[in-house]
Design a protein around this motif. Structure first.
Motif, PDB file in Angstrom:
ATOM      1  N   MET A 108       0.843  -1.190   0.000  1.00 13.46           N
ATOM      2  CA  MET A 108       0.000   0.000   0.000  1.00 13.46           C
ATOM      3  C   MET A 108       0.883   1.246   0.000  1.00 13.46           C
ATOM      4  O   MET A 108       1.767   1.385   0.841  1.00 13.46           O
ATOM      5  CB  MET A 108      -0.910   0.024   1.227  1.00 13.46           C
ATOM      6  N   ALA A 109       0.659   2.125  -0.963  1.00 10.33           N
ATOM      7  CA  ALA A 109       1.365   3.401  -1.014  1.00 10.33           C
ATOM      8  C   ALA A 109       0.388   4.507  -0.633  1.00 10.33           C
ATOM      9  O   ALA A 109      -0.739   4.546  -1.138  1.00 10.33           O
ATOM     10  CB  ALA A 109       1.931   3.647  -2.412  1.00 10.33           C
ATOM     11  N   VAL A 110       0.799   5.387   0.256  1.00  7.26           N
ATOM     12  CA  VAL A 110      -0.034   6.502   0.694  1.00  7.26           C
ATOM     13  C   VAL A 110       0.474   7.773   0.029  1.00  7.26           C
ATOM     14  O   VAL A 110       1.635   8.154   0.208  1.00  7.26           O
ATOM     15  CB  VAL A 110      -0.014   6.644   2.231  1.00  7.26           C
ATOM     16  N   ARG A 111      -0.384   8.412  -0.735  1.00  5.23           N
ATOM     17  CA  ARG A 111      -0.035   9.639  -1.450  1.00  5.23           C
ATOM     18  C   ARG A 111      -0.829  10.796  -0.819  1.00  5.23           C
ATOM     19  O   ARG A 111      -2.062  10.782  -0.852  1.00  5.23           O
ATOM     20  CB  ARG A 111      -0.384   9.532  -2.923  1.00  5.23           C
ATOM     21  N   LEU A 112      -0.121  11.773  -0.278  1.00  6.53           N
ATOM     22  CA  LEU A 112      -0.795  12.832   0.463  1.00  6.53           C
ATOM     23  C   LEU A 112      -0.607  14.200  -0.180  1.00  6.53           C
ATOM     24  O   LEU A 112       0.511  14.604  -0.499  1.00  6.53           O
ATOM     25  CB  LEU A 112      -0.263  12.876   1.905  1.00  6.53           C
ATOM     26  N   GLY A 113      -1.731  14.898  -0.349  1.00  6.23           N
ATOM     27  CA  GLY A 113      -1.694  16.295  -0.726  1.00  6.23           C
ATOM     28  C   GLY A 113      -1.747  17.150   0.532  1.00  6.23           C
ATOM     29  O   GLY A 113      -1.448  16.693   1.631  1.00  6.23           O
ATOM     30  N   GLU A 114      -2.131  18.392   0.367  1.00  4.07           N
ATOM     31  CA  GLU A 114      -2.178  19.334   1.487  1.00  4.07           C
ATOM     32  C   GLU A 114      -3.605  19.837   1.694  1.00  4.07           C
ATOM     33  O   GLU A 114      -4.427  19.821   0.773  1.00  4.07           O
ATOM     34  CB  GLU A 114      -1.256  20.528   1.228  1.00  4.07           C
ATOM     35  N   VAL A 115      -3.882  20.281   2.907  1.00  2.27           N
ATOM     36  CA  VAL A 115      -5.138  20.967   3.205  1.00  2.27           C
ATOM     37  C   VAL A 115      -4.818  22.426   3.483  1.00  2.27           C
ATOM     38  O   VAL A 115      -3.924  22.734   4.280  1.00  2.27           O
ATOM     39  CB  VAL A 115      -5.848  20.338   4.422  1.00  2.27           C
ATOM     40  N   ARG A 116      -5.532  23.297   2.810  1.00  2.00           N
ATOM     41  CA  ARG A 116      -5.291  24.729   2.991  1.00  2.00           C
ATOM     42  C   ARG A 116      -6.596  25.436   3.313  1.00  2.00           C
ATOM     43  O   ARG A 116      -7.684  24.922   3.059  1.00  2.00           O
ATOM     44  CB  ARG A 116      -4.652  25.326   1.726  1.00  2.00           C
ATOM     45  N   ARG A 117      -6.438  26.651   3.853  1.00  2.00           N
ATOM     46  CA  ARG A 117      -7.608  27.472   4.163  1.00  2.00           C
ATOM     47  C   ARG A 117      -7.371  28.872   3.611  1.00  2.00           C
ATOM     48  O   ARG A 117      -6.277  29.429   3.739  1.00  2.00           O
ATOM     49  CB  ARG A 117      -7.850  27.547   5.661  1.00  2.00           C
ATOM     50  N   ASP A 118      -8.398  29.409   2.987  1.00  2.00           N
ATOM     51  CA  ASP A 118      -8.332  30.765   2.472  1.00  2.00           C
ATOM     52  C   ASP A 118      -8.472  31.736   3.642  1.00  2.00           C
ATOM     53  O   ASP A 118      -9.489  31.712   4.345  1.00  2.00           O
ATOM     54  CB  ASP A 118      -9.464  30.986   1.462  1.00  2.00           C
ATOM     55  N   PRO A 119      -7.485  32.588   3.904  1.00  2.00           N
ATOM     56  CA  PRO A 119      -7.577  33.494   5.055  1.00  2.00           C
ATOM     57  C   PRO A 119      -8.760  34.453   4.989  1.00  2.00           C
ATOM     58  O   PRO A 119      -9.179  34.993   6.008  1.00  2.00           O
ATOM     59  CB  PRO A 119      -6.246  34.249   5.019  1.00  2.00           C
ATOM     60  N   ASP A 120      -9.317  34.633   3.786  1.00  2.00           N
ATOM     61  CA  ASP A 120     -10.462  35.543   3.640  1.00  2.00           C
ATOM     62  C   ASP A 120     -11.802  34.830   3.850  1.00  2.00           C
ATOM     63  O   ASP A 120     -12.845  35.484   3.895  1.00  2.00           O
ATOM     64  CB  ASP A 120     -10.439  36.194   2.255  1.00  2.00           C
ATOM     65  N   SER A 121     -11.784  33.498   3.942  1.00  2.00           N
ATOM     66  CA  SER A 121     -13.051  32.768   4.160  1.00  2.00           C
ATOM     67  C   SER A 121     -12.755  31.498   4.947  1.00  2.00           C
ATOM     68  O   SER A 121     -12.816  30.394   4.424  1.00  2.00           O
ATOM     69  CB  SER A 121     -13.711  32.418   2.818  1.00  2.00           C
ATOM     70  N   LEU A 122     -12.452  31.679   6.223  1.00  2.00           N
ATOM     71  CA  LEU A 122     -12.060  30.554   7.063  1.00  2.00           C
ATOM     72  C   LEU A 122     -13.235  29.674   7.468  1.00  2.00           C
ATOM     73  O   LEU A 122     -13.056  28.504   7.779  1.00  2.00           O
ATOM     74  CB  LEU A 122     -11.358  31.079   8.322  1.00  2.00           C
TER      75      LEU A 122
END
Length: 237
Positions: A108-122
């Motif tokens: 099993m290979a785990v491929r991870l992206g990122e989670v981001r938040r827009d500072p103008d619409s948290l």
């Protein structure tokens, strides 16, 4: 012997888990990990009915699980302005534990992206709350922290799926790709795979897909049994 790569869109899988595996505790990372392994094994068993390998797992090139790292920064709640440490939330702890369990899973290979938040619409209103406001069933002055949800946005997850499909195809690492997903973002990569002679199978986990997708895949099937419809409530006497 056919070699199979199984790619799982983690966000989609977790959303469908309530429907296809209603008895699974979706807050238990180990239980969810076991269901992911069951899904992989089920697909291999279906394929092995034709291939007749000594063991279904012999068909597996590798399975891939795509998700985003949980958001671990700190912030403030929208109404009370109380501080919140996202690293200590149940959601973050679950995803960290799930990724750790999957890394320990064979092939099993785990491929991870990122989670981001827009500072103008948290934050955004929950849909049910927004409907009540529009219908004037509630007033803005009555809103609480619980009426909002954080605006997490996954980044680079779909890109990783597409890159792996292209890499597996061009390196001839597998003869068949099974993709567990529910949208059409994979179509360009699927076209490449099929042009290069790779069989491309879609598992939407029993969710209905757009009819136009059938021209871009070689098969549609699910690794889990079809969910039973919920019984209709009995009419009151």
């Amino acid at each position: 012997m056919t070699k199979v790569a199984i790619l799982i869109d983690g966000g989609y899988f977790l959303k469908r888990l309530r429907t296809v595996r209603p008895t699974t505790n979706r807050e238990d990372a180990a239980a969810v990990c076991r269901d992911i392994s069951r899904l992989v094994t089920s697909h291999l068993k279906q394929i092995n009915k034709i291939e007749r390998a000594a063991h279904p797992r012999a068909l597996l090139y590798r399975s891939f699980y795509y998700d985003a790292r949980p958001y671990l920064d700190k912030g403030h709640l929208p109404i009370s302005a109380k501080g919140i440490d996202y690293a200590k939330t149940d959601r973050a702890k679950f995803h960290l534990a799930l990724h750790d369990n999957l890394r320990r899973t064979s092939n099993m290979a785990v491929r991870l992206g990122e989670v981001r938040r827009d500072p103008d619409s948290l934050w955004e209103l929950k849909p049910s709350v927004l409907r009540d406001l529009l219908k004037k069933n509630r007033d803005f002055a009555d809103l609480t922290d619980d009426d909002f949800r954080p605006t997490f946005r996954q980044n680079a997850v779909d890109m990783r799926i597409g890159l792996d499909i292209a890499s597996i195809t061009l390196k001839r690492q597998a003869d068949m790709i099974v993709l567990v997903a529910g949208d059409s973002d994979f179509v360009p990569a699927a076209k490449l795979a099929r042009r290069e002679g790779i069989k491309f199978v879609l598992d939407p986990l029993w969710r209905k897909v757009d009819e136009n997708l059938f021209e871009h895949i070689d098969g549609l099937r699910s690794g889990f049994p079809k969910p039973q419809p919920k019984p209709e409530p009995k009419a009151k006497a």
